[in-house]
Design an enzyme around this catalytic site. Structure first.
Site, PDB file in Angstrom:
ATOM      1  N   CYS A   2     -14.836  -9.739   8.907  1.00  0.00           N
ATOM      2  CA  CYS A   2     -15.216 -10.457  10.114  1.00  0.00           C
ATOM      3  C   CYS A   2     -13.958 -10.952  10.829  1.00  0.00           C
ATOM      4  CB  CYS A   2     -16.057 -11.665   9.768  1.00  0.00           C
ATOM      5  SG  CYS A   2     -17.398 -11.345   8.633  1.00  0.00           S
ATOM      6  N   LYS A 602     -11.248  -3.307   8.316  1.00  0.00           N
ATOM      7  CA  LYS A 602      -9.814  -3.082   8.148  1.00  0.00           C
ATOM      8  C   LYS A 602      -9.231  -3.842   6.966  1.00  0.00           C
ATOM      9  CE  LYS A 602      -5.932  -1.204   9.279  1.00  0.00           C
ATOM     10  NZ  LYS A 602      -5.776   0.185   8.782  1.00  0.00           N
TER      11      LYS A 602
HETATM   12  C1  F6R Z   1      -8.233   3.671   3.909  1.00  0.00           C
HETATM   13  C2  F6R Z   1      -8.283   2.247   4.038  1.00  0.00           C
HETATM   14  C3  F6R Z   1      -8.675   1.420   2.848  1.00  0.00           C
HETATM   15  C4  F6R Z   1      -7.524   0.471   2.543  1.00  0.00           C
HETATM   16  C5  F6R Z   1      -7.909  -0.492   1.407  1.00  0.00           C
HETATM   17  C6  F6R Z   1      -6.760  -1.403   1.043  1.00  0.00           C
HETATM   18  O1  F6R Z   1      -7.977   4.285   5.117  1.00  0.00           O
HETATM   19  O2  F6R Z   1      -7.979   1.720   5.062  1.00  0.00           O
HETATM   20  O3  F6R Z   1      -8.962   2.217   1.736  1.00  0.00           O
HETATM   21  O4  F6R Z   1      -6.412   1.227   2.194  1.00  0.00           O
HETATM   22  O5  F6R Z   1      -9.003  -1.265   1.794  1.00  0.00           O
HETATM   23  O6  F6R Z   1      -6.344  -2.138   2.144  1.00  0.00           O
HETATM   24  P1  F6R Z   1      -4.939  -2.855   2.177  1.00  0.00           P
HETATM   25  O7  F6R Z   1      -3.887  -1.807   2.148  1.00  0.00           O
HETATM   26  O8  F6R Z   1      -4.935  -3.643   3.443  1.00  0.00           O
HETATM   27  O9  F6R Z   1      -4.880  -3.717   0.955  1.00  0.00           O
END
Ligand code: F6R
Length: 607
Positions: A2, A602
């Site tokens: 969110c 994200k």
């Molecule tokens: C793949 C993607 C997710 C993130 C995962 C970890 O494209 O975006 O698999 O890689 O949620 O996120 P971070 O790197 O922000 O810890």
């Protein structure tokens, strides 16, 4: 997850909040809403679906110089207008937006209901405005501070009161919040992208902190009302970083940005004189680095794939035992912390709860955990014992692309550093650095295949299942290729070591299951070519990413994506870019929402 933005200041709040919501869109959401206050009355407008839908029903004359807004990614309660934030108390004069989960909301709700509070939504969040109103005696900050200790779980929240003009009260416990300090105006947001067009002066809240902002100033305290002095930090982002700049999608822009982002990850970090890397942020002396007997990497999703790749690289090049593990798994298996191990938590967002909590668990047990992150000022780098920023710049598309290659780049530098302290000669270091230095130009040449890859995506987009197969350093790349395709095109794809094919997945092979083989000209090439032939012998379809001019592969495969010949260690960079483009174009062919694929967010700040 969110997203939150709050505003107070001289400009019309509704327009600023609407713009902030658009900037938060990339994080993934299923509904959105905002509340502004004007002349002692709160107006709440919220709607499930896209922000464009919310903006359609926003009264054009919506007044007010302060307010809050939210993009929701449902956890408690279905996706509906009612469950969207902001939530209000019975009198409708207190509004709250909240990220995170209130775990004890059922008990709180029952108690409030028994006291006569009427709930409208199924959300956990709605208990917050009701609790605040039960404590309210003309001081929103005081009522919030009485409410917060009753909440079990995680939150980043902002609230407003209809009769406390131009005042925002925000708090953080486990979900990121920051204050944006403007000229006679203030913002409170969950994410820099929501406010960076207005101010680059930022105060990051820590867990347990409360901020009260008015256009004239702000103060931060802890829950026990003790003043906390916070440093205002300057954000170095340029505006272009969060604009599409002529590309159709952020994902496309970010794929094409990789020559520059890889370069940025290297810049200032190569010591040519000593043929090694310079990574001051590690906060470790050479002696301490020499004492490291093993390296362990924790992460999730794409970041985990970068970590897995690093585990191969470290062992191959630096001869240091190294393993990668999903942070979510490590956290709950009561991990054994070895004295001589060095841990890395890898995260683009720096906020992924699985990785953050696993890091905290390791630290509790005495481990030294370094962060490899992108989002400057995010929680993992702040709580880690040191680390390296990858400097990709904001990654807006939900599917991670440029962060992956930048994480890889940082691990290549770390490997160089460690290897040069052990078995790598000056000459070896020089060659490694030369190969790294060529990467940005080499990655650029892969973009020459864009049209070809687009045509392949068109040809293959009707298939329902794909296998991605690679070996050694390119096995994690196969996993990443499959993940990218799944995420943005919703086509089922699995990544495997090509050697594993015969241990089960070969049963899937027929002319409806295309196999994407990664075939560098490395020591395992012959074995991968044999696996390709096994697939062809079973009427399978083969797309091979291979070195240009590799006639044997071209003869076997149905289609090839040629890449330039590079040093053996550098193939993962060359292999992953075509796979990103393949996923992107397949998603486009299938009419998917490339930058905001369904159900994804994200930064995953809930478990
Ligand atoms: C793949 C993607 C997710 C993130 C995962 C970890 O494209 O975006 O698999 O890689 O949620 O996120 P971070 O790197 O922000 O810890």
């Amino acid at each position: 997850m969110c997203g939150i933005i709050g505003y107070c200041g001289p400009r019309p709040a509704a327009a600023l909040l609407a713009e902030g919501l658009k900037r938060l869109e990339h994080k993934g959401y299923d509904s959105a809403g905002l509340a502004t206050a004007d002349g002692g009355t709160l107006t709440v407008v919220k709607r499930k679906g896209k922000i464009a839908g919310l903006l359609e029903i926003l009264p054009p004359d919506l007044g007010g110089s302060y307010g809050i807004a939210h993009t929701r990614w449902a956890t408690h309660g279905e996706v509906s207008d009612i469950n969207a934030h902001p939530h209000v108390n019975c009198a409708g004069d207190i509004a709250v937006v909240h990220n995170g989960i209130i775990e004890n909301f059922t008990a709180l709700k029952e108690k409030l209901q028994s006291e006569g509070h009427v709930f409208r939504s199924e959300t956990d969040t709605e208990v917050i405005p009701h609790l605040i109103s039960s404590f309210y005696e003309g001081d929103l900050e005081g009522a919030v501070k009485k409410t917060l200790p009753l909440l079990t779980g995680t939150y980043g929240l902002v609230c407003v009161h209809a009769r406390e003009p131009d005042r925002l009260v925000g708090a953080r416990n486990g979900s990121p919040m920051l204050l944006g300090v403007g000229d006679d105006e203030m913002f409170i947001a969950s994410d820099l992208t929501a406010i960076v067009t207005h101010t680059k002066q930022v105060v990051y809240l820590e867990d347990g902190e409360v901020v009260v902002a008015t256009p004239r100033g702000y103060h931060t305290t802890d829950m026990r009302n003790r003043v906390v002095d916070k440093k205002v930090e300057f954000v170095g982002w340029e505006l272009e970083a969060i604009e599409k700049e002529g590309f159709s999608h952020f994902m496309e822009k970010e794929i094409f940005e990789q020559p520059q982002s890889i370069l940025r990850a290297m810049q200032g970090r190569i010591d040519h004189e000593n043929s090694t890397a310079r990574l001051g942020g590690l906060n470790m002396t050479n002696r301490e680095l020499l004492d490291v007997e093993r390296v362990k990497i924790i992460a999730a999703g794409t970041s985990y794939h970068a970590g897995l790749l690093a585990s191969y690289l470290m062992e191959m090049v630096a001869r240091v035992p190294c393993s990668a593990e999903l942070a979510s798994e490590l956290r709950y298996r009561n991990p054994i912390v070895e004295r001589d191990a060095l841990y890395f938590a890898v995260s683009q967002s720096g906020e992924t709860v699985d990785t953050l909590y696993a890091m905290r668990e390791l630290q509790r047990k005495g481990a030294r955990v370094l962060g490899i992150c992108n989002a400057v000022g995010s929680t993992i780098p702040r709580e880690s014992d040191g680390g390296v920023y990858i400097h990709s710049g904001p990654e807006i598309a939900i599917a991670s692309t440029k962060a992956f290659t930048s994480q890889m780049t940082v691990f290549y530098l770390f490997t160089l550093l460690v290897a040069r302290m052990r078995n790598m000669s000056i000459e070896g270091g020089k060659e490694f650095i030369e190969n790294l230095g060529r990467l940005p130009d080499l990655v650029q040449t892969v973009f020459g295949q864009k049209e070809h890859i687009r045509r392949l995506a068109k040809k293959y987009c009707r298939y329902k299942d794909f296998l991605f197969l690679g070996r050694g350093l390119n096995y994690p790349v196969a996993l990443e290729g499959a993940l990218k395709l799944k995420e943005v095109s919703y086509v089922h794809a699995e990544g495997y070591s090509a050697a594993e094919l015969k241990h089960g997945p070969i049963a899937l092979i027929n002319d409806e299951t295309p196999c994407v083989f990664l075939v560098p000209d490395d020591a395992l090439r012959g074995k991968v070519v044999s696996n390709m032939k096994e697939v062809k012998a079973r009427s399978g379809r083969v797309i091979a990413v291979c070195v240009e001019g590799d006639q044997e592969v071209m003869d076997v495969a149905d289609d090839v994506i040629p890449i330039p010949k590079v040093g053996e260690l550098m193939y993962p960079f060359m292999m992953v870019v075509p796979l990103q483009l393949f996923a992107y174009h397949t998603a486009l062919e299938l009419g998917r929402d490339v930058d905001q694929p369904r159900n994804l967010t994200k930064s995953v700040t809930v478990e």
